[in-house]
Structure formats: structure tokens, C-alpha cells
Design a protein around this motif. Structure first.
Motif, PDB file in Angstrom:
ATOM      1  N   ALA A 114      24.146  27.599 -14.038  1.00 40.86           N
ATOM      2  CA  ALA A 114      22.967  28.107 -14.741  1.00 40.86           C
ATOM      3  C   ALA A 114      22.059  28.885 -13.789  1.00 40.86           C
ATOM      4  N   LEU A 115      21.953  28.421 -12.546  1.00 40.24           N
ATOM      5  CA  LEU A 115      21.130  29.121 -11.559  1.00 40.24           C
ATOM      6  C   LEU A 115      21.669  30.531 -11.325  1.00 40.24           C
ATOM      7  N   HIS A 116      22.960  30.645 -11.171  1.00 38.12           N
ATOM      8  CA  HIS A 116      23.549  31.969 -10.938  1.00 38.12           C
ATOM      9  C   HIS A 116      23.391  32.868 -12.168  1.00 38.12           C
ATOM     10  N   ASP A 117      23.471  32.284 -13.357  1.00 35.27           N
ATOM     11  CA  ASP A 117      23.224  33.068 -14.568  1.00 35.27           C
ATOM     12  C   ASP A 117      21.794  33.615 -14.569  1.00 35.27           C
ATOM     13  N   VAL A 118      20.848  32.766 -14.204  1.00 34.64           N
ATOM     14  CA  VAL A 118      19.439  33.153 -14.183  1.00 34.64           C
ATOM     15  C   VAL A 118      19.192  34.271 -13.166  1.00 34.64           C
ATOM     16  N   MET A 119      19.840  34.180 -12.015  1.00 36.15           N
ATOM     17  CA  MET A 119      19.673  35.230 -11.007  1.00 36.15           C
ATOM     18  C   MET A 119      20.151  36.580 -11.543  1.00 36.15           C
ATOM     19  N   ALA A 156      17.579  37.840 -14.143  1.00 35.73           N
ATOM     20  CA  ALA A 156      16.423  38.361 -13.418  1.00 35.73           C
ATOM     21  C   ALA A 156      16.729  39.743 -12.845  1.00 35.73           C
ATOM     22  N   GLU A 157      17.904  39.883 -12.296  1.00 36.41           N
ATOM     23  CA  GLU A 157      18.323  41.160 -11.725  1.00 36.41           C
ATOM     24  C   GLU A 157      18.317  42.246 -12.795  1.00 36.41           C
ATOM     25  N   GLU A 158      18.817  41.908 -13.965  1.00 37.31           N
ATOM     26  CA  GLU A 158      18.937  42.888 -15.055  1.00 37.31           C
ATOM     27  C   GLU A 158      17.581  43.274 -15.652  1.00 37.31           C
ATOM     28  N   THR A 159      16.581  42.413 -15.481  1.00 35.12           N
ATOM     29  CA  THR A 159      15.263  42.680 -16.067  1.00 35.12           C
ATOM     30  C   THR A 159      14.215  43.046 -15.017  1.00 35.12           C
ATOM     31  N   GLY A 160      14.639  43.205 -13.758  1.00 28.27           N
ATOM     32  CA  GLY A 160      13.714  43.630 -12.709  1.00 28.27           C
ATOM     33  C   GLY A 160      12.775  42.549 -12.227  1.00 28.27           C
ATOM     34  N   VAL A 161      13.185  41.290 -12.334  1.00 21.84           N
ATOM     35  CA  VAL A 161      12.352  40.154 -11.929  1.00 21.84           C
ATOM     36  C   VAL A 161      12.832  39.607 -10.591  1.00 21.84           C
ATOM     37  N   LYS A 162      11.895  39.361  -9.672  1.00 26.49           N
ATOM     38  CA  LYS A 162      12.206  38.720  -8.404  1.00 26.49           C
ATOM     39  C   LYS A 162      12.070  37.205  -8.554  1.00 26.49           C
ATOM     40  N   MET A 163      12.944  36.453  -7.853  1.00 25.15           N
ATOM     41  CA  MET A 163      12.990  35.002  -8.013  1.00 25.15           C
ATOM     42  C   MET A 163      12.582  34.284  -6.729  1.00 25.15           C
ATOM     43  N   GLN A 200      23.003  37.181  -2.240  1.00 24.41           N
ATOM     44  CA  GLN A 200      23.893  38.162  -2.872  1.00 24.41           C
ATOM     45  C   GLN A 200      23.215  38.878  -4.049  1.00 24.41           C
ATOM     46  N   TYR A 201      22.105  38.315  -4.531  1.00 26.36           N
ATOM     47  CA  TYR A 201      21.420  38.891  -5.692  1.00 26.36           C
ATOM     48  C   TYR A 201      20.201  39.696  -5.257  1.00 26.36           C
ATOM     49  N   ASP A 202      20.041  40.883  -5.840  1.00 24.22           N
ATOM     50  CA  ASP A 202      18.839  41.676  -5.574  1.00 24.22           C
ATOM     51  C   ASP A 202      17.587  40.955  -6.074  1.00 24.22           C
TER      52      ASP A 202
END
Length: 396
Positions: free
Chosen positions: A35-40, A43-50, A75-77
């Protein structure tokens, strides 16, 4: 940004981003690895930093923190940092600092994040030097060891309400020590590479009142920006109410969107129209302006680092209490964040008159994010500020 991450779905992040939020605190303990990787990705697709939260109780549990490192979030922007502790006492600072080498080895691009107490915390947490000593100690003992981006964050929730026992009527007010806390934190970061961050109050809890309009959010943003803060996060975004009613819901509660969500959305969109302009200026300090009407402002008397004058300005007059944040950019242009410092729910407008030094012929004025070029006649700029409003002025 916001504390209380969106629901962990693509739709949840789309709703979050649609309100102008671009950073989220996500509790690592609430999600499975998948679920964490899904959320990352959402966030990446919507321009949100985590900003990933370990949970404060885990700061001294290396086996738990290692689990976060093992997720390879770099690995995630969308990955922007790890929040190791919320409101630590000063006695924890040296232990927290010991986390920095491993963090920087495992997360070369992320921020090392800790959120600090406000001054109204129990004195035993702040230490012998009080709030200013607490902030200074953190800067020296923790941020002094950070080689990457330096993040100085604290929380203070200023919108208060109390009931008059004789009449039963509620009265709203702004907490007196909020400004002095902003003053101390901004002074600790001034002329350094430290990024200041604070929280805005967006839910009811205990004696802290609920939002009544976008002006309540706009006001908190404008005041924080007058003190040079570079990041502001809502407390809270996604939250349920307490059964006893002492704490209200967040801006959303799961799929339920509350009116306060739209207040924050309006204020966020205004800031996002000109944040690139504001962030291109360096903060120099803040000057309080007493009211010509005679309205008293005890908060101004508590400021230790206030400016008595601002560069490029002869005088500032205001009908009601006001703040003038002073800034300068790389081209030596002067900028000013001018704020109506009255309780926003009182709906008081404030006429502020700025008398510039000789040579100023025009100004670019950003109000609610919209720029307007104004001719300066006889060196004077007059602003009629709405309740909760701040204007960013660049004099040329």
C-alpha cells in the motif's frame, strides 16, 4: 502540505491535489509495504511530495527505521523526506541527531524532518532556556549535523475561542504568543540555508475554534509568510472527529469532504499563484505596526526580534494592528508582506498606508495571488486590506 494523509487511493490523492496541497505527511505504521508503494505512485502522478512518518516512539528503534530504508523510497520522485519525531523534548535532541548519518546514507535526496513544540508546551520539554533556547539547541545540535536540506518546523494553533460565563456568548481571539513563536523561529533561520515550516489550524479541538471562512486560512498563511516561512501544512487534512465532540473532523474524513476543505482550497490556490515570486526573496525581518484607532495588540509587546523600520520605507501607518515583513531579492528589489493583523472572524478591514523613501515610482502588488502594477504618487501606497488579508508588495 498537510498532516493526516489523504485516503490511500488514486481518488484520494486527486482530491488532495485538487485543493492545492502538494506535500503530505504519511504515517508508515498505517500502511502495508504494498500500500505504501501504491501511495508513492499516486503522489507521483498528482504532483504531491511525501514525508514519511516513522512514529515518534520508534526514533530509538533502529530495526523499525531500517524497515523504512528497506522500502527504497528514493526510487520515487514523490519521496521528499522522513519525519522521525513529532514534538520531542530538548533532552532527545542528541539522540535524534544520531539518526542523521544513517538517514543520509540511505536517503541522499530526502529531508531529515522533526517537528518541534510551541512555546506553550510544558517547560520541562523546552529546557532551561525556554522556547528560544529550545529552538537554538535544535538548530545547533541537530541541524548543525545535517549536510543536506535543513528543515526547521514547529506547530502553533492560534485561532482560539472562549465562552463568557456571564452571557454564555463565545468570543474568538488570536493567541497572544503566536507571533513571538514565529519571531523566534524565523530569527533562528534568518540569513541561513534553513527552511522554515509551520502548521495552520484547520480543525476544531479543545479551545481552538473551527474555521469559519477562507479568511481564517488566508490569515494564518499571510502572517506566517510575513515571518518568512517557506512551508505551511494543514492540521489536519484527513481525520475523524472524537466521539465526545472535543475534536472536530479534518478537512476531509475519508470520502467525506467538509466545508473547510473549500476554505483551504481557496487560500491554497491564491498562494500558489505567486509562491514562486515570494520564494525568490530572502527574509530580513518583521515590523509590527500599532493601530492608529487605538486598538491594542499585546502580542506586539512580546516580540524580541522585531524591526523598528524596514528598508526602503519611511513610515507605515495602519488603522488596525498590522505586520510588515521585509524581504529582498537577488536584484536588490525590496519586497514587503503587509498583513491585516486582526481576528479574521471579526471581519475588520484595515487601511494601511506605506510611505516609501524617495525614488519609488511604482509597485507590483499581489493580492490573493493576483498581481497589479500600481503607480506610486508622492511616495505613498495605500492598501485597504480585507479581514485576514495580506498583500505582497514589490517596490521598484
Amino acid at each position: 502540505g498537510a498532516w493526516g494523509a489523504p485516503p490511500p487511493t488514486k481518488e484520494g490523492y486527486e482530491t488532495f491535489a485538487a485543493a492545492g496541497f502538494n506535500c503530505a505527511f504519511q504515517d508508515f505504521r498505517q500502511l502495508t509495504s504494498s500500500a505504501l508503494h501504491d501511495v508513492m505512485v499516486y503522489a507521483e502522478e498528482t504532483g504531491v511530495k511525501m514525508w514519511i512518518q516513522t512514529g515518534s516512539e520508534n526514533y530509538d528503534k533502529p530495526e523499525v527505521i531500517q524497515k523504512i530504508y528497506d522500502e527504497d523510497l528514493d526510487q520515487y520522485d514523490s519521496f521528499d523526506g522522513i519525519n522521525f519525531y513529532d514534538e520531542p523534548g530538548a533532552v532527545r535532541f542528541e539522540e535524534i541527531a544520531e539518526l542523521i548519518p544513517d538517514f543520509e546514507k540511505n536517503n541522499s535526496d530526502g529531508m531529515f524532518i522533526v517537528n518541534l513544540f510551541p512555546s506553550y508546551a510544558d517547560g520541562s520539554y523546552l529546557g532551561a532556556g525556554g522556547f528560544e533556547g529550545y529552538i537554538t539547541n535544535y538548530v545547533e545540535k541537530v541541524l548543525g549535523r545535517v549536510s543536506g536540506r535543513k528543515f526547521l518546523s514547529f506547530d502553533y494553533y492560534p485561532l482560539m475561542t472562549e465562552t463568557d460565563p456571564s452571557t454564555g456568548k463565545s468570543e474568538n481571539y488570536v493567541a497572544d504568543t503566536w507571533l513571538s513563536d514565529l519571531d523566534v523561529v524565523s530569527n533562528a533561520a534568518k540569513f541561513t540555508d534553513i527552511e522554515t515550516h509551520c502548521f495552520s489550524q484547520t480543525r476544531k479541538f479543545d479551545s481552538n475554534r473551527a474555521l469559519t471562512s477562507a479568511a481564517d486560512v488566508r490569515f494564518q498563511y499571510a502572517v506566517s509568510m510575513a515571518y518568512g516561512f517557506k512551508g505551511i501544512s494543514a492540521f489536519m487534512y484527513n481525520a475523524a472527529a472524537r466521539p465526545d465532540g472535543s475534536w472536530g473532523e479534518g478537512l476531509v474524513n475519508g470520502s467525506k469532504i467538509n466545508p473547510e476543505y473549500y476554505y483551504a482550497k481557496e487560500a491554497n490556490e491564491e498562494v500558489l499563484k505567486f509562491d514562486h515570486v515570494y520564494l525568490s526573496f530572502d527574509y530580513l525581518g518583521t515590523m509590527p505596526v500599532q493601530a492608529s484607532s487605538g486598538t491594542s495588540c499585546p502580542a506586539f509587546m512580546m516580540l524580541r526580534h522585531k524591526l523598528d523600520e524596514v528598508d526602503g520605507v519611511d513610515t507605515v501607518e495602519a488603522e488596525e494592528p498590522a505586520l510588515v515583513g521585509s524581504f529582498r531579492d537577488k536584484e536588490d528589489n525590496n519586497g514587503y508582506m503587509i498583513v491585516n493583523y486582526t481576528e479574521p472572524s471579526d471581519k475588520l478591514s484595515n487601511t494601511v498606508t506605506v510611505n516609501f523613501e524617495k525614488g519609488i515610482s511604482k509597485a507590483r502588488v499581489y493580492r490573493k495571488g493576483v498581481p497589479e502594477d500600481v503607480e506610486i504618487k508622492d511616495g505613498t501606497l495605500t492598501l485597504d486590506l480585507e479581514s485576514g488579508e495580506g498583500a505582497f508588495v514589490i517596490a521598484v
